[in-house]
Design a protein around this motif. Structure first.
Motif, short mmCIF file in Angstrom:
data_model
loop_
_atom_site.label_atom_id
_atom_site.label_comp_id
_atom_site.label_asym_id
_atom_site.label_seq_id
_atom_site.Cartn_x
_atom_site.Cartn_y
_atom_site.Cartn_z
N SER A 1 0.85 -1.19 0.00
CA SER A 1 0.00 0.00 0.00
C SER A 1 0.88 1.24 0.00
O SER A 1 2.06 1.17 0.34
CB SER A 1 -0.95 0.00 1.21
OG SER A 1 -0.23 -0.13 2.41
N CYS A 2 0.32 2.38 -0.39
CA CYS A 2 1.12 3.60 -0.47
C CYS A 2 0.29 4.80 -0.04
O CYS A 2 -0.93 4.82 -0.19
CB CYS A 2 1.67 3.80 -1.89
SG CYS A 2 0.39 3.92 -3.17
N TYR A 3 0.97 5.79 0.50
CA TYR A 3 0.31 6.97 1.05
C TYR A 3 1.21 8.19 0.81
O TYR A 3 2.42 8.06 0.72
CB TYR A 3 0.07 6.82 2.56
CG TYR A 3 -0.48 5.46 2.91
CD1 TYR A 3 -1.85 5.21 2.87
CD2 TYR A 3 0.38 4.41 3.24
CE1 TYR A 3 -2.34 3.95 3.16
CE2 TYR A 3 -0.11 3.15 3.52
CZ TYR A 3 -1.48 2.91 3.47
OH TYR A 3 -1.97 1.66 3.75
N CYS A 4 0.59 9.37 0.75
CA CYS A 4 1.37 10.61 0.75
C CYS A 4 0.80 11.51 1.84
O CYS A 4 -0.29 11.27 2.36
CB CYS A 4 1.36 11.28 -0.61
SG CYS A 4 -0.26 11.76 -1.22
N CYS B 1 1.44 7.11 8.73
CA CYS B 1 1.25 6.42 7.44
C CYS B 1 2.10 5.16 7.34
O CYS B 1 1.73 4.20 6.68
CB CYS B 1 1.59 7.37 6.29
SG CYS B 1 0.41 8.71 6.07
N ALA B 2 3.25 5.17 8.00
CA ALA B 2 4.15 4.00 7.95
C ALA B 2 3.69 2.88 8.87
O ALA B 2 3.89 1.70 8.56
CB ALA B 2 5.57 4.43 8.32
N LEU B 3 3.06 3.22 9.99
CA LEU B 3 2.87 2.23 11.06
C LEU B 3 1.42 1.97 11.48
O LEU B 3 1.14 0.93 12.09
CB LEU B 3 3.65 2.69 12.31
CG LEU B 3 5.14 2.92 12.11
CD1 LEU B 3 5.74 3.58 13.35
CD2 LEU B 3 5.86 1.62 11.79
N GLN B 4 0.51 2.87 11.17
CA GLN B 4 -0.86 2.71 11.65
C GLN B 4 -1.52 1.47 11.05
O GLN B 4 -1.52 1.28 9.84
CB GLN B 4 -1.69 3.95 11.31
CG GLN B 4 -3.14 3.89 11.77
CD GLN B 4 -3.28 3.85 13.28
OE1 GLN B 4 -2.45 4.42 13.98
NE2 GLN B 4 -4.30 3.17 13.78
N GLU B 5 -2.07 0.65 11.90
CA GLU B 5 -2.75 -0.57 11.43
C GLU B 5 -4.10 -0.23 10.81
O GLU B 5 -4.77 0.71 11.23
CB GLU B 5 -2.94 -1.55 12.60
CG GLU B 5 -1.64 -2.08 13.16
CD GLU B 5 -1.85 -3.05 14.32
OE1 GLU B 5 -3.02 -3.35 14.62
OE2 GLU B 5 -0.85 -3.47 14.90
N GLY B 6 -4.48 -1.00 9.80
CA GLY B 6 -5.84 -0.91 9.26
C GLY B 6 -6.09 0.15 8.22
O GLY B 6 -7.23 0.33 7.80
N TYR C 1 -4.15 10.80 0.78
CA TYR C 1 -3.31 11.89 1.30
C TYR C 1 -3.71 12.19 2.75
O TYR C 1 -4.91 12.28 3.06
CB TYR C 1 -3.53 13.10 0.40
CG TYR C 1 -2.98 14.42 0.85
CD1 TYR C 1 -1.64 14.76 0.64
CD2 TYR C 1 -3.82 15.38 1.43
CE1 TYR C 1 -1.15 16.01 1.00
CE2 TYR C 1 -3.34 16.63 1.80
CZ TYR C 1 -2.01 16.94 1.58
OH TYR C 1 -1.54 18.18 1.94
N PHE C 2 -2.72 12.36 3.61
CA PHE C 2 -2.97 12.56 5.04
C PHE C 2 -2.32 13.85 5.52
O PHE C 2 -1.32 14.31 4.99
CB PHE C 2 -2.40 11.38 5.85
CG PHE C 2 -3.13 10.09 5.65
CD1 PHE C 2 -4.04 9.64 6.61
CD2 PHE C 2 -2.93 9.32 4.52
CE1 PHE C 2 -4.72 8.44 6.43
CE2 PHE C 2 -3.61 8.13 4.33
CZ PHE C 2 -4.50 7.69 5.29
N SER C 3 -2.91 14.40 6.57
CA SER C 3 -2.32 15.53 7.28
C SER C 3 -2.81 15.48 8.72
O SER C 3 -3.95 15.06 8.97
CB SER C 3 -2.76 16.85 6.63
OG SER C 3 -2.19 17.96 7.31
N ASN C 4 -1.96 15.85 9.68
CA ASN C 4 -2.32 15.76 11.09
C ASN C 4 -2.84 14.37 11.47
O ASN C 4 -3.80 14.22 12.22
CB ASN C 4 -3.38 16.82 11.46
CG ASN C 4 -2.81 18.22 11.44
OD1 ASN C 4 -1.67 18.45 11.87
ND2 ASN C 4 -3.57 19.16 10.91
N CYS C 5 -2.20 13.35 10.89
CA CYS C 5 -2.54 11.94 11.18
C CYS C 5 -3.99 11.63 10.85
O CYS C 5 -4.62 10.78 11.49
CB CYS C 5 -2.24 11.59 12.63
SG CYS C 5 -0.49 11.76 13.07
N GLN D 1 -8.51 15.72 1.93
CA GLN D 1 -8.76 15.82 0.49
C GLN D 1 -7.59 16.54 -0.18
O GLN D 1 -7.00 17.45 0.40
CB GLN D 1 -10.06 16.59 0.26
CG GLN D 1 -10.50 16.69 -1.20
CD GLN D 1 -10.81 15.34 -1.82
OE1 GLN D 1 -9.90 14.63 -2.27
NE2 GLN D 1 -12.08 14.98 -1.85
N VAL D 2 -7.27 16.15 -1.40
CA VAL D 2 -6.20 16.81 -2.15
C VAL D 2 -6.80 17.86 -3.08
O VAL D 2 -8.01 17.92 -3.28
CB VAL D 2 -5.37 15.80 -2.97
CG1 VAL D 2 -4.60 14.88 -2.06
CG2 VAL D 2 -6.25 15.01 -3.93
#
Length: 227
Positions: free
Chosen positions: A135-138, A181-186, A194-198, A202-203
Protein backbone atom coordinates in the motif's frame (compact mmCIF):
# COMPACT_ATOMS: atom_id res chain seq x y z
CA UNK A 1 24.43 3.37 2.34
CA UNK A 2 25.26 6.36 0.18
CA UNK A 3 22.29 7.74 -1.77
CA UNK A 4 22.15 11.03 -3.66
CA UNK A 5 18.68 11.61 -5.10
CA UNK A 6 20.10 14.39 -7.31
CA UNK A 7 21.89 11.66 -9.29
CA UNK A 8 19.97 8.91 -11.10
CA UNK A 9 23.26 6.97 -11.28
CA UNK A 10 23.51 7.12 -7.50
CA UNK A 11 19.91 5.91 -7.16
CA UNK A 12 20.68 2.96 -9.48
CA UNK A 13 23.84 2.14 -7.55
CA UNK A 14 22.08 2.35 -4.19
CA UNK A 15 19.24 0.08 -5.35
CA UNK A 16 21.69 -2.52 -6.69
CA UNK A 17 23.66 -2.52 -3.43
CA UNK A 18 20.53 -2.65 -1.31
CA UNK A 19 19.00 -5.56 -3.24
CA UNK A 20 22.25 -7.53 -2.97
CA UNK A 21 22.74 -6.98 0.76
CA UNK A 22 19.27 -6.60 2.33
CA UNK A 23 16.80 -9.49 2.17
CA UNK A 24 13.81 -7.45 3.40
CA UNK A 25 12.17 -4.12 2.66
CA UNK A 26 8.98 -3.50 4.64
CA UNK A 27 8.65 0.30 4.60
CA UNK A 28 10.04 2.80 2.09
CA UNK A 29 9.74 6.46 3.13
CA UNK A 30 10.44 8.98 0.37
CA UNK A 31 11.35 11.94 2.53
CA UNK A 32 14.01 14.01 0.72
CA UNK A 33 12.92 17.53 -0.16
CA UNK A 34 14.80 20.53 -1.53
CA UNK A 35 13.81 24.08 -2.41
CA UNK A 36 16.26 26.15 -4.38
CA UNK A 37 17.85 26.77 -7.74
CA UNK A 38 20.22 24.58 -9.69
CA UNK A 39 20.22 21.26 -11.49
CA UNK A 40 20.71 17.59 -10.77
CA UNK A 41 23.57 15.56 -12.23
CA UNK A 42 21.45 14.77 -15.28
CA UNK A 43 20.39 18.38 -15.77
CA UNK A 44 16.90 18.31 -14.30
CA UNK A 45 15.66 21.20 -12.17
CA UNK A 46 16.73 20.33 -8.63
CA UNK A 47 13.26 20.35 -7.05
CA UNK A 48 11.74 18.16 -9.78
CA UNK A 49 14.82 15.94 -9.97
CA UNK A 50 15.22 15.29 -6.23
CA UNK A 51 11.70 15.61 -4.85
CA UNK A 52 10.01 13.60 -7.60
CA UNK A 53 12.21 11.89 -10.18
CA UNK A 54 14.81 10.48 -7.76
CA UNK A 55 12.05 9.08 -5.55
CA UNK A 56 10.18 7.73 -8.59
CA UNK A 57 13.21 5.78 -9.77
CA UNK A 58 14.12 4.57 -6.28
CA UNK A 59 10.60 3.27 -5.63
CA UNK A 60 10.39 1.61 -9.05
CA UNK A 61 13.70 -0.22 -8.56
CA UNK A 62 12.71 -1.48 -5.09
CA UNK A 63 9.09 -2.35 -5.86
CA UNK A 64 9.61 -6.08 -6.43
CA UNK A 65 11.35 -6.44 -3.06
CA UNK A 66 8.48 -4.58 -1.38
CA UNK A 67 6.01 -6.98 -3.02
CA UNK A 68 8.02 -10.00 -1.86
CA UNK A 69 7.96 -8.72 1.74
CA UNK A 70 4.28 -7.71 1.89
CA UNK A 71 2.35 -6.43 3.63
CA UNK A 72 4.62 -3.43 3.02
CA UNK A 73 4.22 0.30 2.48
CA UNK A 74 5.53 3.24 0.45
CA UNK A 75 5.16 6.62 2.15
CA UNK A 76 5.93 9.81 0.22
CA UNK A 77 6.24 13.16 1.98
CA UNK A 78 4.35 15.71 -0.12
CA UNK A 79 3.05 19.09 1.12
CA UNK A 80 -0.06 21.25 1.30
CA UNK A 81 1.65 23.41 -1.32
CA UNK A 82 0.81 20.75 -3.94
CA UNK A 83 -2.40 22.77 -4.33
CA UNK A 84 -0.38 25.56 -5.97
CA UNK A 85 1.47 23.19 -8.29
CA UNK A 86 1.17 22.78 -12.05
CA UNK A 87 2.69 20.40 -14.59
CA UNK A 88 3.70 21.64 -18.04
CA UNK A 89 4.92 18.59 -19.97
CA UNK A 90 6.13 20.64 -22.94
CA UNK A 91 8.32 22.70 -20.61
CA UNK A 92 9.57 19.50 -18.97
CA UNK A 93 10.52 18.10 -22.37
CA UNK A 94 12.27 21.25 -23.57
CA UNK A 95 13.94 22.43 -20.35
CA UNK A 96 14.00 19.32 -18.10
CA UNK A 97 12.12 21.33 -15.49
CA UNK A 98 8.61 22.48 -14.56
CA UNK A 99 9.58 26.17 -14.33
CA UNK A 100 11.30 28.33 -16.93
CA UNK A 101 13.17 30.86 -14.78
CA UNK A 102 15.74 31.06 -11.99
CA UNK A 103 14.19 33.62 -9.63
CA UNK A 104 13.25 33.10 -5.98
CA UNK A 105 9.62 32.87 -7.08
CA UNK A 106 10.54 30.19 -9.65
CA UNK A 107 12.26 28.28 -6.86
CA UNK A 108 9.07 28.38 -4.76
CA UNK A 109 6.87 27.41 -7.72
CA UNK A 110 9.21 24.53 -8.62
CA UNK A 111 8.81 23.19 -5.08
CA UNK A 112 4.99 23.40 -5.33
CA UNK A 113 5.10 21.63 -8.70
CA UNK A 114 7.29 18.84 -7.31
CA UNK A 115 4.86 18.32 -4.42
CA UNK A 116 1.98 17.96 -6.89
CA UNK A 117 4.12 15.31 -8.61
CA UNK A 118 4.46 13.50 -5.25
CA UNK A 119 0.68 13.30 -4.81
CA UNK A 120 0.05 12.23 -8.42
CA UNK A 121 2.84 9.64 -8.16
CA UNK A 122 1.17 8.11 -5.08
CA UNK A 123 -2.20 8.07 -6.84
CA UNK A 124 -0.88 6.19 -9.89
CA UNK A 125 1.33 3.93 -7.77
CA UNK A 126 -1.77 2.86 -5.86
CA UNK A 127 -3.47 1.94 -9.15
CA UNK A 128 -0.48 -0.13 -10.21
CA UNK A 129 -0.29 -1.89 -6.82
CA UNK A 130 -3.93 -3.00 -6.85
CA UNK A 131 -4.13 -6.69 -6.01
CA UNK A 132 -0.71 -6.72 -4.31
CA UNK A 133 0.15 -6.57 -0.61
CA UNK A 134 1.87 -3.18 -0.96
CA UNK A 135 0.00 0.00 0.00
CA UNK A 136 1.12 3.60 -0.47
CA UNK A 137 0.31 6.97 1.05
CA UNK A 138 1.37 10.61 0.75
CA UNK A 139 1.13 13.34 3.35
CA UNK A 140 1.54 16.93 4.43
CA UNK A 141 3.87 16.83 7.44
CA UNK A 142 3.12 20.37 8.60
CA UNK A 143 5.42 23.38 8.34
CA UNK A 144 8.64 22.23 9.97
CA UNK A 145 11.79 24.04 11.07
CA UNK A 146 14.43 22.16 9.05
CA UNK A 147 17.19 22.99 6.57
CA UNK A 148 14.79 22.74 3.62
CA UNK A 149 15.69 26.24 2.41
CA UNK A 150 19.45 25.99 2.93
CA UNK A 151 20.11 26.58 -0.77
CA UNK A 152 17.94 29.70 -0.87
CA UNK A 153 19.46 33.18 -0.69
CA UNK A 154 20.91 34.23 2.66
CA UNK A 155 18.60 37.24 3.03
CA UNK A 156 15.55 35.03 2.55
CA UNK A 157 16.83 32.54 5.13
CA UNK A 158 17.43 35.35 7.63
CA UNK A 159 13.96 36.73 6.95
CA UNK A 160 12.34 33.36 7.59
CA UNK A 161 14.30 32.38 10.70
CA UNK A 162 12.29 34.31 13.36
CA UNK A 163 8.99 33.04 11.93
CA UNK A 164 10.34 29.49 11.74
CA UNK A 165 11.48 29.46 15.37
CA UNK A 166 8.18 30.88 16.60
CA UNK A 167 5.60 29.07 14.50
CA UNK A 168 7.06 26.02 12.77
CA UNK A 169 6.93 22.45 14.09
CA UNK A 170 10.03 20.70 15.40
CA UNK A 171 11.32 17.80 13.25
CA UNK A 172 9.93 15.41 15.88
CA UNK A 173 6.48 17.00 15.70
CA UNK A 174 6.66 17.14 11.92
CA UNK A 175 7.41 13.42 11.65
CA UNK A 176 4.18 12.27 13.28
CA UNK A 177 2.02 11.97 10.13
CA UNK A 178 4.85 10.18 8.32
CA UNK A 179 5.03 7.68 11.19
CA UNK A 180 1.25 7.32 11.15
CA UNK A 181 1.25 6.42 7.44
CA UNK A 182 4.15 4.00 7.95
CA UNK A 183 2.87 2.23 11.06
CA UNK A 184 -0.86 2.71 11.65
CA UNK A 185 -2.75 -0.57 11.43
CA UNK A 186 -5.84 -0.91 9.26
CA UNK A 187 -5.32 1.93 6.77
CA UNK A 188 -4.56 -0.35 3.80
CA UNK A 189 -7.99 0.38 2.20
CA UNK A 190 -6.89 4.03 2.02
CA UNK A 191 -3.91 3.26 -0.23
CA UNK A 192 -3.17 6.12 -2.62
CA UNK A 193 -4.69 8.74 -0.33
CA UNK A 194 -3.31 11.89 1.30
CA UNK A 195 -2.97 12.56 5.04
CA UNK A 196 -2.32 15.53 7.28
CA UNK A 197 -2.32 15.76 11.09
CA UNK A 198 -2.54 11.94 11.18
CA UNK A 199 -5.91 12.04 9.41
CA UNK A 200 -7.22 11.54 5.90
CA UNK A 201 -7.50 14.80 3.93
CA UNK A 202 -8.76 15.82 0.49
CA UNK A 203 -6.20 16.81 -2.15
CA UNK A 204 -6.38 19.69 -4.61
CA UNK A 205 -8.31 19.36 -7.88
CA UNK A 206 -5.26 18.74 -10.10
CA UNK A 207 -4.06 16.03 -7.72
CA UNK A 208 -7.28 14.06 -8.36
CA UNK A 209 -6.69 13.86 -12.13
CA UNK A 210 -6.07 10.20 -13.02
CA UNK A 211 -5.10 11.02 -16.62
CA UNK A 212 -2.51 13.53 -15.38
CA UNK A 213 -1.14 10.99 -12.89
CA UNK A 214 -0.85 8.34 -15.60
CA UNK A 215 0.92 10.70 -18.00
CA UNK A 216 3.34 11.85 -15.30
CA UNK A 217 4.18 8.20 -14.58
CA UNK A 218 4.86 7.47 -18.27
CA UNK A 219 6.99 10.60 -18.71
CA UNK A 220 8.89 9.84 -15.49
CA UNK A 221 9.66 6.31 -16.73
CA UNK A 222 11.18 7.80 -19.88
CA UNK A 223 13.12 10.55 -18.10
CA UNK A 224 14.55 8.15 -15.50
CA UNK A 225 15.60 5.60 -18.12
CA UNK A 226 13.13 2.89 -17.14
CA UNK A 227 11.45 2.85 -20.57
Amino acid sequence: MHLDLASLKSVQSFAETFLKTEPRLDILINNAGVMGLGCTEEGFGVAFGVNHLGHFLLTSLLLERLKQCGPSRVVTVAALLHRLGTIDFSLLTSQKDLVSGQSTWDSFQAYCNSKLCNVLFTRELSNKLEGTSVSCYCLHPGVIYTELGRSMSLWLQLLMMPFAKLFFLSPEGGSQTTLYCALQEGIEPLSGRYFSNCALQQVGVKARDDALAKKLWEVSERLSGLS
